[in-house]
Write a protein that holds these residues in place. Structure first.
Motif, PDB file in Angstrom:
ATOM      1  N   LEU A 158      29.609  -1.215 -24.468  1.00 53.55           N
ATOM      2  CA  LEU A 158      29.680   0.169 -25.371  1.00 53.55           C
ATOM      3  C   LEU A 158      30.384   0.807 -24.618  1.00 53.55           C
ATOM      4  O   LEU A 158      31.660   0.554 -23.897  1.00 53.55           O
ATOM      5  N   VAL A 159      31.146   1.099 -26.095  1.00 53.16           N
ATOM      6  CA  VAL A 159      32.973   1.683 -26.596  1.00 53.16           C
ATOM      7  C   VAL A 159      32.077   3.240 -27.033  1.00 53.16           C
ATOM      8  O   VAL A 159      31.186   3.031 -27.819  1.00 53.16           O
ATOM      9  N   SER A 160      33.094   4.186 -26.829  1.00 48.84           N
ATOM     10  CA  SER A 160      32.927   5.080 -28.124  1.00 48.84           C
ATOM     11  C   SER A 160      33.138   4.865 -29.171  1.00 48.84           C
ATOM     12  O   SER A 160      33.577   3.912 -30.039  1.00 48.84           O
ATOM     13  N   GLY A 161      32.055   5.663 -30.087  1.00 51.76           N
ATOM     14  CA  GLY A 161      31.658   5.184 -31.425  1.00 51.76           C
ATOM     15  C   GLY A 161      32.885   6.399 -32.558  1.00 51.76           C
ATOM     16  O   GLY A 161      32.561   6.256 -33.379  1.00 51.76           O
ATOM     17  N   GLY A 162      33.399   7.300 -32.027  1.00 49.76           N
ATOM     18  CA  GLY A 162      34.408   7.994 -32.195  1.00 49.76           C
ATOM     19  C   GLY A 162      34.293   9.312 -32.222  1.00 49.76           C
ATOM     20  O   GLY A 162      34.981  10.163 -33.342  1.00 49.76           O
ATOM     21  N   ARG A 163      33.459   9.128 -31.730  1.00 55.18           N
ATOM     22  CA  ARG A 163      32.681  10.923 -31.305  1.00 55.18           C
ATOM     23  C   ARG A 163      32.239  10.975 -29.715  1.00 55.18           C
ATOM     24  O   ARG A 163      31.915  10.115 -29.346  1.00 55.18           O
TER      25      ARG A 163
ATOM     26  N   MET B 127      20.829  -7.283 -32.598  1.00 56.12           N
ATOM     27  CA  MET B 127      20.882  -6.139 -32.464  1.00 56.12           C
ATOM     28  C   MET B 127      20.982  -5.189 -33.560  1.00 56.12           C
ATOM     29  O   MET B 127      21.549  -6.579 -34.387  1.00 56.12           O
ATOM     30  N   ALA B 128      20.879  -4.482 -34.179  1.00 63.16           N
ATOM     31  CA  ALA B 128      20.648  -4.118 -35.568  1.00 63.16           C
ATOM     32  C   ALA B 128      21.785  -3.461 -35.521  1.00 63.16           C
ATOM     33  O   ALA B 128      22.833  -2.960 -35.146  1.00 63.16           O
ATOM     34  N   LYS B 129      21.749  -3.863 -37.149  1.00 62.25           N
ATOM     35  CA  LYS B 129      23.545  -2.584 -37.566  1.00 62.25           C
ATOM     36  C   LYS B 129      22.785  -1.347 -37.597  1.00 62.25           C
ATOM     37  O   LYS B 129      21.812  -0.880 -37.215  1.00 62.25           O
ATOM     38  N   LYS B 130      24.643  -0.267 -37.557  1.00 61.14           N
ATOM     39  CA  LYS B 130      23.846   0.868 -37.668  1.00 61.14           C
ATOM     40  C   LYS B 130      22.488   1.841 -38.227  1.00 61.14           C
ATOM     41  O   LYS B 130      22.373   1.264 -39.263  1.00 61.14           O
ATOM     42  N   THR B 131      22.477   2.198 -38.076  1.00 57.35           N
ATOM     43  CA  THR B 131      21.057   3.259 -38.292  1.00 57.35           C
ATOM     44  C   THR B 131      21.169   4.098 -39.947  1.00 57.35           C
ATOM     45  O   THR B 131      22.305   4.951 -39.867  1.00 57.35           O
ATOM     46  N   PRO B 132      20.519   4.616 -40.869  1.00 56.56           N
ATOM     47  CA  PRO B 132      20.956   5.665 -41.378  1.00 56.56           C
ATOM     48  C   PRO B 132      21.741   6.834 -41.361  1.00 56.56           C
ATOM     49  O   PRO B 132      22.249   8.083 -41.565  1.00 56.56           O
ATOM     50  N   ALA B 133      20.496   6.923 -40.016  1.00 56.70           N
ATOM     51  CA  ALA B 133      21.291   8.292 -39.472  1.00 56.70           C
ATOM     52  C   ALA B 133      22.296   8.496 -38.602  1.00 56.70           C
ATOM     53  O   ALA B 133      22.668   9.804 -37.867  1.00 56.70           O
ATOM     54  N   ALA B 134      22.363   7.405 -38.687  1.00 50.24           N
ATOM     55  CA  ALA B 134      24.115   7.245 -37.510  1.00 50.24           C
ATOM     56  C   ALA B 134      24.637   7.780 -38.478  1.00 50.24           C
ATOM     57  O   ALA B 134      25.287   7.747 -39.456  1.00 50.24           O
ATOM     58  N   PRO B 135      25.480   8.730 -37.802  1.00 50.88           N
ATOM     59  CA  PRO B 135      27.217   9.317 -37.761  1.00 50.88           C
ATOM     60  C   PRO B 135      27.668   8.546 -38.506  1.00 50.88           C
ATOM     61  O   PRO B 135      28.024   7.027 -37.992  1.00 50.88           O
TER      62      PRO B 135
ATOM     63  N   VAL C  11      39.739  13.727 -27.927  1.00 48.15           N
ATOM     64  CA  VAL C  11      39.972  12.533 -26.205  1.00 48.15           C
ATOM     65  C   VAL C  11      38.674  12.894 -25.668  1.00 48.15           C
ATOM     66  O   VAL C  11      37.889  13.796 -26.198  1.00 48.15           O
ATOM     67  N   GLY C  12      37.873  12.028 -24.969  1.00 48.27           N
ATOM     68  CA  GLY C  12      36.487  11.693 -25.141  1.00 48.27           C
ATOM     69  C   GLY C  12      36.006  11.269 -25.524  1.00 48.27           C
ATOM     70  O   GLY C  12      34.494  10.382 -26.130  1.00 48.27           O
ATOM     71  N   GLY C  13      36.566  10.818 -26.814  1.00 49.21           N
ATOM     72  CA  GLY C  13      36.319  10.760 -28.285  1.00 49.21           C
ATOM     73  C   GLY C  13      36.228   8.734 -28.809  1.00 49.21           C
ATOM     74  O   GLY C  13      36.263   8.745 -29.841  1.00 49.21           O
ATOM     75  N   ILE C  14      37.756   8.648 -28.020  1.00 43.13           N
ATOM     76  CA  ILE C  14      38.365   8.031 -28.760  1.00 43.13           C
ATOM     77  C   ILE C  14      37.640   6.751 -28.605  1.00 43.13           C
ATOM     78  O   ILE C  14      37.308   6.184 -27.932  1.00 43.13           O
ATOM     79  N   SER C  15      38.018   6.008 -30.314  1.00 44.65           N
ATOM     80  CA  SER C  15      37.147   5.507 -30.024  1.00 44.65           C
ATOM     81  C   SER C  15      38.347   3.711 -30.570  1.00 44.65           C
ATOM     82  O   SER C  15      39.277   3.874 -31.018  1.00 44.65           O
ATOM     83  N   PRO C  16      38.455   2.407 -29.228  1.00 39.40           N
ATOM     84  CA  PRO C  16      39.205   1.357 -29.483  1.00 39.40           C
ATOM     85  C   PRO C  16      39.383   0.756 -31.459  1.00 39.40           C
ATOM     86  O   PRO C  16      39.822   0.003 -31.956  1.00 39.40           O
ATOM     87  N   ILE C  17      38.079   1.169 -31.849  1.00 38.69           N
ATOM     88  CA  ILE C  17      38.025   0.447 -33.180  1.00 38.69           C
ATOM     89  C   ILE C  17      38.059   2.219 -34.301  1.00 38.69           C
ATOM     90  O   ILE C  17      37.538   2.479 -34.016  1.00 38.69           O
ATOM     91  N   GLY C  18      38.819   0.842 -35.380  1.00 35.25           N
ATOM     92  CA  GLY C  18      38.956   1.678 -36.602  1.00 35.25           C
ATOM     93  C   GLY C  18      40.057   2.755 -36.434  1.00 35.25           C
ATOM     94  O   GLY C  18      40.151   3.792 -37.177  1.00 35.25           O
ATOM     95  N   GLN C  19      41.248   3.141 -35.820  1.00 32.58           N
ATOM     96  CA  GLN C  19      42.221   3.687 -35.053  1.00 32.58           C
ATOM     97  C   GLN C  19      43.139   3.889 -36.224  1.00 32.58           C
ATOM     98  O   GLN C  19      42.938   2.914 -37.147  1.00 32.58           O
TER      99      GLN C  19
END
Length: 166
Positions: free
Chosen positions: A135-140, A1-9, A108-116
């Motif tokens: 998979l969990v929400s990424g924040g959006r 599994m790779a880290k996020k790509t530059p195009a990812a938000p 709501v609908g984009g609440i991530s458990p990470i970085g709250q």
């Protein structure tokens, strides 16, 4: 599994994972504004079994701190009594959506458990252990993160417990 790509938000969640040095993958999809079953939509649009896609729910509880986070598969319901017990209380109820947005810093609908915005005691359903990654929400809305359950627990300071009802 790779880290996020530059195009990812970049979201507070991806930034927290980067700071922690945790490997993750990003999954984006076009969110349909008419859909309110956000987790089920993610599973369907990403073609991933619903048991591997987890939703983040904030609760108000009588446990110390008054609030907590439960993370359960999108094809299950949160067992409020079990979550309250895991948090050290006797009862819990879903937090008001406006409170959840204010405390988490996410919509709501984009609440991530990470970085709250306000870190809260976090409990991940024990069923997550059956998978190498979840998979969990990424924040959006329309943006999910894939990572190992152990890494999710590490970055949130969370613990495992049986908190779902099917």
């Amino acid at each position: 599994m790779a880290k996020k790509t530059p195009a990812a938000p970049t979201t507070a969640a991806t930034a927290a994972l980067d700071r922690a040095g945790i490997s993750f993958a990003v999954h984006g999809y076009e969110h349909d504004a008419k859909v309110t079953g956000y987790g089920a939509e993610a599973a369907q649009k990403l073609s991933i079994e619903a048991a591997r896609v987890f939703k983040t729910l904030m609760v108000a509880t009588d446990a110390p701190g008054g609030f907590g986070i439960g993370i359960v598969p999108v094809d299950a319901m949160l067992d409020l009594k079990a979550l309250a017990a895991a948090l050290g209380g006797k009862k819990a109820e879903l937090a008001d959506p406006k409170t959840a947005e204010r405390k988490s810093g996410y919509v709501v609908g984009g609440i991530s458990p990470i970085g709250q915005r306000t870190p809260l005691p976090t409990v991940l359903d024990a069923s997550a252990q059956a998978f190498e990654t979840i998979l969990v929400s990424g924040g959006r809305r329309g943006f999910d993160l894939e990572l190992a359950p152990a890494d999710l627990l590490a970055v949130t300071g969370g613990k495992l417990a049986g908190i779902r009802r099917t």
